[in-house]
Design an enzyme around this catalytic site. Structure first.
Site, PDB file in Angstrom:
ATOM      1  N   GLU A 158       0.847  -1.190   0.000  1.00  0.00           N
ATOM      2  CA  GLU A 158       0.000   0.000   0.000  1.00  0.00           C
ATOM      3  C   GLU A 158       0.886   1.245   0.000  1.00  0.00           C
ATOM      4  O   GLU A 158       1.979   1.252   0.582  1.00  0.00           O
ATOM      5  CB  GLU A 158      -0.857  -0.012   1.268  1.00  0.00           C
ATOM      6  CG  GLU A 158      -1.717   1.218   1.498  1.00  0.00           C
ATOM      7  CD  GLU A 158      -2.428   1.184   2.844  1.00  0.00           C
ATOM      8  OE1 GLU A 158      -3.477   1.825   2.959  1.00  0.00           O
ATOM      9  OE2 GLU A 158      -1.936   0.518   3.785  1.00  0.00           O
ATOM     10  N   LYS A 215      -9.761   1.774  -2.031  1.00  0.00           N
ATOM     11  CA  LYS A 215      -9.991   1.214  -0.697  1.00  0.00           C
ATOM     12  C   LYS A 215     -11.385   1.570  -0.172  1.00  0.00           C
ATOM     13  O   LYS A 215     -11.768   2.745  -0.127  1.00  0.00           O
ATOM     14  CB  LYS A 215      -8.913   1.755   0.244  1.00  0.00           C
ATOM     15  CG  LYS A 215      -8.876   1.166   1.634  1.00  0.00           C
ATOM     16  CD  LYS A 215      -7.699   1.787   2.383  1.00  0.00           C
ATOM     17  CE  LYS A 215      -7.487   1.201   3.748  1.00  0.00           C
ATOM     18  NZ  LYS A 215      -6.337   1.860   4.436  1.00  0.00           N
ATOM     19  N   CYS A 265      -5.191  -3.153   2.944  1.00  0.00           N
ATOM     20  CA  CYS A 265      -4.919  -2.917   4.348  1.00  0.00           C
ATOM     21  C   CYS A 265      -6.140  -3.082   5.270  1.00  0.00           C
ATOM     22  O   CYS A 265      -6.555  -4.199   5.555  1.00  0.00           O
ATOM     23  CB  CYS A 265      -4.292  -1.540   4.521  1.00  0.00           C
ATOM     24  SG  CYS A 265      -3.383  -1.322   6.083  1.00  0.00           S
TER      25      CYS A 265
END
Length: 281
Positions: free
Chosen positions: A46, A118, A159
């Site tokens: 990331e 995300k 994440c």
């Protein structure tokens, strides 16, 4: 059922800073190592393009994908070495003052064929780990459907998404054979939950999980746990990089991804979901 040959993948970690050119050089060194080992695809963390020192710097450093020197450099490297790359970057959101936390797939020909923003943002304030991602980032609002890669059908996450099993289920239900979670886990949450969450996602989705990670001190105010790893559908960590205080800031781990492992586990451990009681995702 036709069987497939195992595919060697490379899963990386390094310590990104606000210096984009240095971050690109680190990623290109990891790519060279992946190529020399014969890997067929490289997974990078990331925010590989940069991790800023301030919220204002996050916005200042973000550029369009088409003009990003970081992305252009990786595209050229992917094309030169015919090696696909999965990497986390920042992208403009269209919302003044905020960015997207994105993951892109660079094909072996150097083109960007898939991208994902995300869904779940990291807004956490616990001792030793305080970060409000929503202050600078706009959450995505859709999945990227699983797509073909040299290692199998890949589902993209990022994440903090790892804490939401519903997202993994959505991707697995649509054929994902691998799930990736490029990450920059902070040290306290990494120590407590990093491997635990990744192994859980692998077991419940009966998918391979590939988790490249940021590692080390990015600035005086922020550090990442490291522990980049690859986990098989039985929940076994088959490859890993160092983690915690001793985490190396530029490492690769390698794994042979055998899709037949997931198929066999699916036959041997059948998950009969009670969709008559609760809805399917």
């Amino acid at each position: 059922m036709a069987t497939s040959m195992p595919t060697l993948i490379a899963c990386g970690q390094f310590c990104a800073t606000h210096n984009i050119s240095a971050n690109l050089a680190a990623c290109q060194r990891l790519l060279q190592r992946a190529v020399s080992h014969g890997a067929k695809i490289l997974f990078l963390p990331e925010a590989s393009d940069y991790i800023s020192r301030t919220p204002a710097e996050t916005l200042e450093l973000c550029t369009a994908v088409e003009t990003s020197p970081f992305v252009l450099g990786l595209q050229e490297s992917a094309k030169t070495h015919s090696l696909p790359i999965v990497v986390g970057i920042h992208t403009p959101s269209g919302d003044a003052g905020k960015v997207h936390n994105s993951c892109i797939y660079i094909s072996a020909s150097g083109g960007i064929s898939h991208s994902y923003q995300k869904l779940h943002l990291f807004d956490v304030a616990i001792p030793g780990a305080t970060l409000t991602e929503s202050a600078t980032t706009v959450a995505g609002n859709k999945f990227c459907a699983p797509f073909a890669t040299p290692a199998g059908l890949l589902g993209l996450q990022i994440c903090f998404d790892v804490r939401f099993p519903e997202a993994a289920r959505w991707l697995a239900n649509r054929g994902a054979e691998l799930l990736t979670y490029p990450s920059a886990f902070m040290v306290p949450t990494g120590r407590a939950h990093w491997e635990l969450l990744l192994r859980a996602r692998a077991v419940e989705a009966q998918c391979w999980v590939v988790a490249p990670a940021q590692a080390g001190a990015h600035s005086e105010k922020r550090s990442s746990w490291g522990g980049a790893c690859v986990i098989d559908p039985w929940g076994t960590v088959v490859a890993r990089c160092s983690e915690g205080e001793g985490a190396g800031d530029e490492e690769l781990c390698f794994a042979e991804v055998d899709l037949e492992v997931g198929r066999r586990i699916g036959r041997e451990c059948v998950l009969r979901r009670r969709v008559d009681v609760y809805p399917e995702i």
